[in-house]
Design a protein around this motif. Structure first.
Motif, PDB file in Angstrom:
ATOM      1  N   UNK A 179     -82.722 -49.516 -45.865  1.00  0.00           N
ATOM      2  CA  UNK A 179     -81.585 -49.353 -44.965  1.00  0.00           C
ATOM      3  C   UNK A 179     -81.898 -48.728 -43.631  1.00  0.00           C
ATOM      4  N   UNK A 180     -83.171 -48.617 -43.263  1.00  0.00           N
ATOM      5  CA  UNK A 180     -83.563 -47.899 -42.050  1.00  0.00           C
ATOM      6  C   UNK A 180     -83.784 -48.797 -40.831  1.00  0.00           C
ATOM      7  N   UNK A 181     -83.669 -50.094 -40.986  1.00  0.00           N
ATOM      8  CA  UNK A 181     -83.874 -51.002 -39.859  1.00  0.00           C
ATOM      9  C   UNK A 181     -82.802 -50.796 -38.791  1.00  0.00           C
ATOM     10  N   UNK A 182     -83.241 -50.734 -37.530  1.00  0.00           N
ATOM     11  CA  UNK A 182     -82.331 -50.674 -36.392  1.00  0.00           C
ATOM     12  C   UNK A 182     -82.779 -51.693 -35.340  1.00  0.00           C
ATOM     13  N   UNK A 183     -81.832 -52.444 -34.783  1.00  0.00           N
ATOM     14  CA  UNK A 183     -82.128 -53.286 -33.632  1.00  0.00           C
ATOM     15  C   UNK A 183     -82.299 -52.424 -32.392  1.00  0.00           C
ATOM     16  N   UNK A 184     -81.559 -51.312 -32.343  1.00  0.00           N
ATOM     17  CA  UNK A 184     -81.695 -50.313 -31.287  1.00  0.00           C
ATOM     18  C   UNK A 184     -80.928 -49.075 -31.718  1.00  0.00           C
ATOM     19  N   UNK A 185     -81.183 -47.961 -31.051  1.00  0.00           N
ATOM     20  CA  UNK A 185     -80.368 -46.762 -31.216  1.00  0.00           C
ATOM     21  C   UNK A 185     -80.384 -45.992 -29.914  1.00  0.00           C
ATOM     22  N   UNK A 186     -79.335 -45.229 -29.677  1.00  0.00           N
ATOM     23  CA  UNK A 186     -79.219 -44.405 -28.473  1.00  0.00           C
ATOM     24  C   UNK A 186     -78.459 -43.138 -28.813  1.00  0.00           C
ATOM     25  N   UNK A 187     -78.816 -42.034 -28.197  1.00  0.00           N
ATOM     26  CA  UNK A 187     -78.108 -40.792 -28.428  1.00  0.00           C
ATOM     27  C   UNK A 187     -77.974 -39.998 -27.138  1.00  0.00           C
ATOM     28  N   UNK A 188     -76.987 -39.118 -27.127  1.00  0.00           N
ATOM     29  CA  UNK A 188     -76.748 -38.231 -25.992  1.00  0.00           C
ATOM     30  C   UNK A 188     -76.309 -36.879 -26.560  1.00  0.00           C
ATOM     31  N   UNK A 189     -76.723 -35.801 -25.888  1.00  0.00           N
ATOM     32  CA  UNK A 189     -76.370 -34.489 -26.396  1.00  0.00           C
ATOM     33  C   UNK A 189     -76.530 -33.401 -25.363  1.00  0.00           C
ATOM     34  N   UNK A 190     -76.184 -32.189 -25.770  1.00  0.00           N
ATOM     35  CA  UNK A 190     -76.308 -31.027 -24.906  1.00  0.00           C
ATOM     36  C   UNK A 190     -77.054 -29.930 -25.658  1.00  0.00           C
ATOM     37  N   UNK A 217     -77.529 -49.782 -34.454  1.00  0.00           N
ATOM     38  CA  UNK A 217     -77.072 -51.061 -35.007  1.00  0.00           C
ATOM     39  C   UNK A 217     -78.194 -51.678 -35.823  1.00  0.00           C
ATOM     40  N   UNK A 218     -77.845 -52.170 -37.012  1.00  0.00           N
ATOM     41  CA  UNK A 218     -78.856 -52.664 -37.943  1.00  0.00           C
ATOM     42  C   UNK A 218     -79.419 -54.017 -37.549  1.00  0.00           C
ATOM     43  N   UNK A 219     -78.693 -54.772 -36.748  1.00  0.00           N
ATOM     44  CA  UNK A 219     -79.038 -56.163 -36.490  1.00  0.00           C
ATOM     45  C   UNK A 219     -78.057 -57.086 -37.194  1.00  0.00           C
ATOM     46  N   UNK A 220     -78.111 -58.378 -36.888  1.00  0.00           N
ATOM     47  CA  UNK A 220     -77.101 -59.329 -37.341  1.00  0.00           C
ATOM     48  C   UNK A 220     -77.101 -59.546 -38.852  1.00  0.00           C
ATOM     49  N   UNK A 221     -78.258 -59.403 -39.503  1.00  0.00           N
ATOM     50  CA  UNK A 221     -78.326 -59.750 -40.926  1.00  0.00           C
ATOM     51  C   UNK A 221     -77.436 -58.845 -41.772  1.00  0.00           C
ATOM     52  N   UNK A 222     -77.561 -57.514 -41.602  1.00  0.00           N
ATOM     53  CA  UNK A 222     -76.703 -56.575 -42.331  1.00  0.00           C
ATOM     54  C   UNK A 222     -75.415 -56.277 -41.570  1.00  0.00           C
ATOM     55  N   UNK A 223     -75.486 -56.322 -40.231  1.00  0.00           N
ATOM     56  CA  UNK A 223     -74.321 -56.134 -39.356  1.00  0.00           C
ATOM     57  C   UNK A 223     -73.631 -54.790 -39.603  1.00  0.00           C
ATOM     58  N   UNK A 224     -74.439 -53.728 -39.676  1.00  0.00           N
ATOM     59  CA  UNK A 224     -73.918 -52.385 -39.911  1.00  0.00           C
ATOM     60  C   UNK A 224     -74.098 -51.537 -38.659  1.00  0.00           C
ATOM     61  N   UNK A 225     -73.046 -50.809 -38.287  1.00  0.00           N
ATOM     62  CA  UNK A 225     -73.115 -49.865 -37.189  1.00  0.00           C
ATOM     63  C   UNK A 225     -73.263 -48.456 -37.749  1.00  0.00           C
ATOM     64  N   UNK A 226     -74.039 -47.637 -37.025  1.00  0.00           N
ATOM     65  CA  UNK A 226     -74.313 -46.277 -37.463  1.00  0.00           C
ATOM     66  C   UNK A 226     -73.848 -45.293 -36.385  1.00  0.00           C
ATOM     67  N   UNK A 250     -86.071 -58.191 -32.520  1.00  0.00           N
ATOM     68  CA  UNK A 250     -86.944 -57.310 -33.275  1.00  0.00           C
ATOM     69  C   UNK A 250     -86.106 -56.225 -33.919  1.00  0.00           C
ATOM     70  N   UNK A 251     -86.191 -56.110 -35.247  1.00  0.00           N
ATOM     71  CA  UNK A 251     -85.370 -55.134 -35.943  1.00  0.00           C
ATOM     72  C   UNK A 251     -86.259 -54.161 -36.719  1.00  0.00           C
ATOM     73  N   UNK A 252     -86.574 -53.061 -36.101  1.00  0.00           N
ATOM     74  CA  UNK A 252     -87.287 -51.973 -36.748  1.00  0.00           C
ATOM     75  C   UNK A 252     -86.999 -50.738 -35.941  1.00  0.00           C
ATOM     76  N   UNK A 253     -87.300 -49.599 -36.493  1.00  0.00           N
ATOM     77  CA  UNK A 253     -87.209 -48.386 -35.702  1.00  0.00           C
ATOM     78  C   UNK A 253     -87.311 -47.185 -36.603  1.00  0.00           C
ATOM     79  N   UNK A 254     -87.942 -46.138 -36.071  1.00  0.00           N
ATOM     80  CA  UNK A 254     -87.998 -44.893 -36.819  1.00  0.00           C
ATOM     81  C   UNK A 254     -86.609 -44.290 -36.844  1.00  0.00           C
TER      82      UNK A 254
END
Length: 287
Positions: free
Chosen positions: A271-282, A56-65, A21-25
């Motif tokens: 260009x907004x599709x993401x297979x997943x995203x994760x973040x960490x911060x302080x 990560x966009x998913x395999x079709x575009x194969x772009x890392x963010x 599934x490739x979507x995400x806000x």
């Protein structure tokens, strides 16, 4: 509490590992305002946070963010606060690497009603086209900005540990990318529940986002400057967003989020599709 973590981990495993599934806000902006809860109330005068996000966009575009973001919240009064978020983005894929500042988000939050158990507030903001949307003539998925000035609205209601909300993103004009993209407006509906201990809380959120009109791009088959709608670009999204916060002491806290989709996003013209995203911060709070 341990049972809650087990259930959430099982949900994430099923969504992330067993489906494609490739979507995400994402950086469109509407997910970054609102979403306040009773747990956010009255803790500090000034908050500043820094975070790193990977997607990560998913395999079709194969772009890392990769995104580094500075965020600031200042409480003007007991009822009003202002926020800004300033990202620096890096995109890497088969066609090359692009980096630069992203689109700045400014917002104002106003408390409309509150008592000991509930809170109702509104947020209005803008997403400014400060990021480059046509670097190296690459597709939109490689760009650090969307190239349009958008207006953002959000309403949120919290009762004890439960919160619900709605948001609207009024998309700006056509950008300057090689495809001359013009996005439709977005509607957001969200629901969340806070699980809390003394120093740690975890907040699963369900986000439903609907593009209300099809995006359009330049017609590359026409000798004149004409634009065509992109079939399927008015798709709906349903995402799970998991937020976690650990309070180190009165002034410092660590936060983490992880997002995965339930519905595959077939068209990625913005260009907004993401297979997943994760973040960490302080986060640093100043009283």
């Amino acid at each position: 509490m341990n049972k809650i973590f087990v259930v959430i981990i099982i949900m994430l495993f099923n969504v992330f590992c067993l489906t494609e599934n490739y979507a995400q806000c994402s950086d469109a902006g509407i997910c970054q305002i609102g979403g306040h809860s009773m747990d956010d109330e009255g803790k500090s005068l000034f908050d500043i946070s820094t975070s790193y996000k990977f997607g990560y966009s998913g395999k079709e575009d194969d772009v890392q963010f990769h995104s580094l973001q500075l965020s600031v919240n200042y409480n003007l009064s007991d009822n009003s606060s202002i926020q800004f978020a300033f990202p620096y983005n890096i995109q890497s894929g088969p066609y090359g690497d692009v980096s630069g500042i992203g689109d700045l988000i400014l917002s104002l939050n106003q408390k409309l009603f509150s008592d000991e158990a509930s809170l109702f507030d509104a947020t209005v903001g803008v997403k400014l086209a400060t990021g480059n949307d046509n670097k190296d003539n690459l597709p939109q998925v490689y760009q650090s900005g969307l190239g349009a000035n958008d207006i953002l609205f959000a309403l949120d209601y919290s009762y004890d540990k439960i919160s619900v909300g709605a948001g609207y993103q009024l998309a700006g004009k056509r950008n300057n990318n090689i495809y001359r993209l013009e996005r439709g407006d977005d509607l957001l509906l969200r629901a969340a529940y806070i699980f809390q201990t003394d120093n740690f809380n975890i907040t699963p959120q369900i986000l439903f986002i609907k593009r209300l009109a099809k995006s359009s791009i330049i017609d590359t088959n026409s000798i004149q400057e004409t634009f065509v709608e992109v079939d399927g670009s008015d798709q709906a999204q349903l995402n799970l967003l998991l937020l976690a916060n650990y309070q180190i002491n009165e002034n410092y806290s660590l936060f983490f989020d992880f997002a995965v989709p339930f519905i595959k996003r077939e068209v990625n013209v913005d260009g907004l599709t993401r297979a997943f995203s994760a973040s960490i911060g302080i986060n640093i709070s100043i009283n």
